[in-house]
Design a protein around this motif. Structure first.
Motif, PDB file in Angstrom:
ATOM      1  N   VAL A 102       0.840  -1.193   0.000  1.00 47.13           N
ATOM      2  CA  VAL A 102       0.000   0.000   0.000  1.00 47.13           C
ATOM      3  C   VAL A 102       0.879   1.248   0.000  1.00 47.13           C
ATOM      4  O   VAL A 102       1.687   1.448   0.900  1.00 47.13           O
ATOM      5  N   LEU A 103       0.716   2.073  -1.032  1.00 47.43           N
ATOM      6  CA  LEU A 103       1.436   3.342  -1.138  1.00 47.43           C
ATOM      7  C   LEU A 103       0.508   4.469  -0.722  1.00 47.43           C
ATOM      8  O   LEU A 103      -0.631   4.560  -1.196  1.00 47.43           O
ATOM      9  N   ILE A 104       0.997   5.343   0.153  1.00 44.85           N
ATOM     10  CA  ILE A 104       0.235   6.505   0.607  1.00 44.85           C
ATOM     11  C   ILE A 104       1.058   7.751   0.315  1.00 44.85           C
ATOM     12  O   ILE A 104       2.159   7.918   0.858  1.00 44.85           O
ATOM     13  N   LEU A 119      12.077   3.934  -6.318  1.00 44.53           N
ATOM     14  CA  LEU A 119      12.213   3.450  -4.949  1.00 44.53           C
ATOM     15  C   LEU A 119      10.948   2.729  -4.499  1.00 44.53           C
ATOM     16  O   LEU A 119      11.010   1.773  -3.729  1.00 44.53           O
ATOM     17  N   VAL A 120       9.794   3.196  -4.982  1.00 43.41           N
ATOM     18  CA  VAL A 120       8.539   2.501  -4.680  1.00 43.41           C
ATOM     19  C   VAL A 120       8.566   1.103  -5.284  1.00 43.41           C
ATOM     20  O   VAL A 120       8.217   0.111  -4.629  1.00 43.41           O
ATOM     21  N   LEU A 121       9.000   1.004  -6.531  1.00 45.44           N
ATOM     22  CA  LEU A 121       9.066  -0.305  -7.177  1.00 45.44           C
ATOM     23  C   LEU A 121      10.044  -1.227  -6.456  1.00 45.44           C
ATOM     24  O   LEU A 121       9.765  -2.421  -6.254  1.00 45.44           O
ATOM     25  N   GLU A 122      11.185  -0.675  -6.032  1.00 41.86           N
ATOM     26  CA  GLU A 122      12.148  -1.492  -5.281  1.00 41.86           C
ATOM     27  C   GLU A 122      11.532  -2.009  -3.989  1.00 41.86           C
ATOM     28  O   GLU A 122      11.751  -3.165  -3.593  1.00 41.86           O
ATOM     29  N   GLY A 134       5.091  -3.484  -8.050  1.00 47.32           N
ATOM     30  CA  GLY A 134       4.189  -2.346  -8.013  1.00 47.32           C
ATOM     31  C   GLY A 134       3.271  -2.405  -6.797  1.00 47.32           C
ATOM     32  O   GLY A 134       3.169  -3.433  -6.120  1.00 47.32           O
ATOM     33  N   ALA A 135       2.606  -1.308  -6.529  1.00 50.89           N
ATOM     34  CA  ALA A 135       1.712  -1.231  -5.371  1.00 50.89           C
ATOM     35  C   ALA A 135       0.355  -1.838  -5.707  1.00 50.89           C
ATOM     36  O   ALA A 135      -0.192  -1.610  -6.787  1.00 50.89           O
ATOM     37  N   ASP A 136      -0.186  -2.606  -4.785  1.00 48.88           N
ATOM     38  CA  ASP A 136      -1.528  -3.160  -4.966  1.00 48.88           C
ATOM     39  C   ASP A 136      -2.588  -2.077  -4.806  1.00 48.88           C
ATOM     40  O   ASP A 136      -3.598  -2.064  -5.514  1.00 48.88           O
ATOM     41  N   PHE A 179       0.503   6.956 -10.177  1.00 52.79           N
ATOM     42  CA  PHE A 179      -0.314   6.041 -10.968  1.00 52.79           C
ATOM     43  C   PHE A 179       0.550   5.040 -11.728  1.00 52.79           C
ATOM     44  O   PHE A 179       0.138   3.892 -11.953  1.00 52.79           O
ATOM     45  N   THR A 180       1.747   5.442 -12.102  1.00 54.43           N
ATOM     46  CA  THR A 180       2.614   4.567 -12.896  1.00 54.43           C
ATOM     47  C   THR A 180       3.129   3.374 -12.109  1.00 54.43           C
ATOM     48  O   THR A 180       3.622   2.408 -12.711  1.00 54.43           O
ATOM     49  N   VAL A 181       3.046   3.434 -10.772  1.00 50.32           N
ATOM     50  CA  VAL A 181       3.584   2.325  -9.980  1.00 50.32           C
ATOM     51  C   VAL A 181       2.486   1.399  -9.455  1.00 50.32           C
ATOM     52  O   VAL A 181       2.758   0.510  -8.653  1.00 50.32           O
ATOM     53  N   VAL A 182       1.247   1.602  -9.910  1.00 59.24           N
ATOM     54  CA  VAL A 182       0.180   0.664  -9.541  1.00 59.24           C
ATOM     55  C   VAL A 182       0.352  -0.613 -10.361  1.00 59.24           C
ATOM     56  O   VAL A 182       0.538  -0.551 -11.577  1.00 59.24           O
ATOM     57  N   ARG A 183       0.287  -1.741  -9.714  1.00 66.79           N
ATOM     58  CA  ARG A 183       0.422  -2.991 -10.458  1.00 66.79           C
ATOM     59  C   ARG A 183      -0.838  -3.250 -11.281  1.00 66.79           C
ATOM     60  O   ARG A 183      -1.916  -2.714 -10.991  1.00 66.79           O
TER      61      ARG A 183
END
Length: 324
Positions: free
Chosen positions: A144-146, A200-203, A209-211, A226-230
């Motif tokens: 979860v990314l916030i 760094l989010v992807l790592e 990616g973030a669920d 938005f680009t890091v949402v799986r």
């Protein structure tokens, strides 16, 4: 009564303290002697005249939505038992930054376990945070990314995601805000003031990616989030402090199976959620929602609160102390 008034659309300096007629409750309305009121970022955009699509308001008007105080009078069809109670609620058509404000009868009595400032601090942001919790898929075991994680609502979302058993990635700008996010039990903190922060989010997600993304920053930061949402993930575009809500390609979202929720999903008149004010206060008493109050301004310094919001200097909530 004394009130902070937005005299015209413009910068914080258009907010002036003025004497206004005392409001009188009509049928279905409640008159509250305001003790404490909330102040949130969207009010700065409304003050500039930038949110006419969502908020039908024109100067002069008294800003402020969520409030806490003592019920002074009630209109017809409202039980007289409310008079004298300490409550939290929402002003009708704004108006909370005043000594007296009108609300509907949809009020929540403040329990003895909460002081009035805490109740007000949690009421508005907590309402939205619980809406997002209800709309989002189950968070247990998810990435979860916030974003805007050190704002009033971002901190509450961090708490909820941690309690749900998520792996929480909090993104904010500056070490102080990252430290605050970490204190709310974020597992990973990322400074989105750094170029390439999305890598760094992807790592942090093992490149999956973030669920789930609770996107509260808006603008280019939101578009990057938005680009890091799986594929098959979930994304909320609920914040606009960067000047607008996160831009995304609806066709791409459909192609990748990403569910997107926007501001219309969180408006009281259009939401499909079942969250109530009583539930917000109950969750606060239970310790699920613990607001972080950074600054408290008096009625003569509402403009300073707007300036702090716009300059991103707050770490947590700002409140307006109207009377004691």
């Amino acid at each position: 009564m004394r009130a902070a008034v937005v005299t015209e659309f413009g910068g914080p300096d258009v907010i002036k303290t003025q004497d206004r007629p005392d409001p009188v409750p009509v049928a279905g309305q409640v008159l509250v002697e305001v003790l404490v009121a909330d102040v949130i970022f969207v009010e700065t955009a409304i003050r500039k005249g930038q949110q006419s699509k969502f908020f039908d308001v024109k100067p002069p008007y008294v800003p402020g939505g969520s409030l806490g105080g003592r019920v002074r009078a009630v209109g017809a069809d409202v039980p007289g038992e409310w008079i004298g109670k300490t409550v939290v609620g929402r002003a009708i058509g704004f108006g909370a930054h005043a000594e007296l404000a009108l609300t509907t009868a949809d009020l929540v009595e403040v329990p003895t376990e909460l002081d009035i400032a805490t109740a007000v601090a949690v009421f508005g942001d907590g309402f939205t945070a619980l809406m997002l919790e209800e709309l989002a898929p189950p968070m247990q075991g998810k990435e979860v990314l916030i974003t805007a994680s050190a704002g009033g609502m971002g901190l509450l979302l961090t708490q909820l995601a941690h309690q749900a058993g998520a792996h929480v990635i909090a993104a904010a700008r500056g070490q102080g805000k990252l430290d605050l996010s970490r204190a709310q039990r974020a597992d990973v903190v990322i400074d989105y003031g750094r170029s390439g922060w999305e890598k760094l989010v992807l790592e942090a997600t093992n490149n999956h990616g973030a669920d789930i993304v609770f996107e509260g920053a808006g603008g280019e930061l939101g578009a990057t989030a938005f680009t890091v949402v799986r594929d098959g993930g979930w994304f909320s575009a609920h914040g606009a402090p960067s000047g607008g809500f996160a831009a995304y390609d609806a066709t791409e979202a459909q192609r990748r199976g990403i569910t997107v929720k926007g501001i219309a999903d969180l408006r009281a008149d259009t939401t499909t959620t079942t969250v109530t004010g009583a539930e917000v206060i109950r969750r606060a008493v239970a310790g699920d929602l613990v607001p972080v109050i950074d600054q408290v301004y008096d009625l003569d310094h509402v403009a300073d609160a707007h300036t702090a919001l716009e300059n991103r200097t707050l770490r947590g909530k700002a409140l307006i102390r109207v009377s004691r």
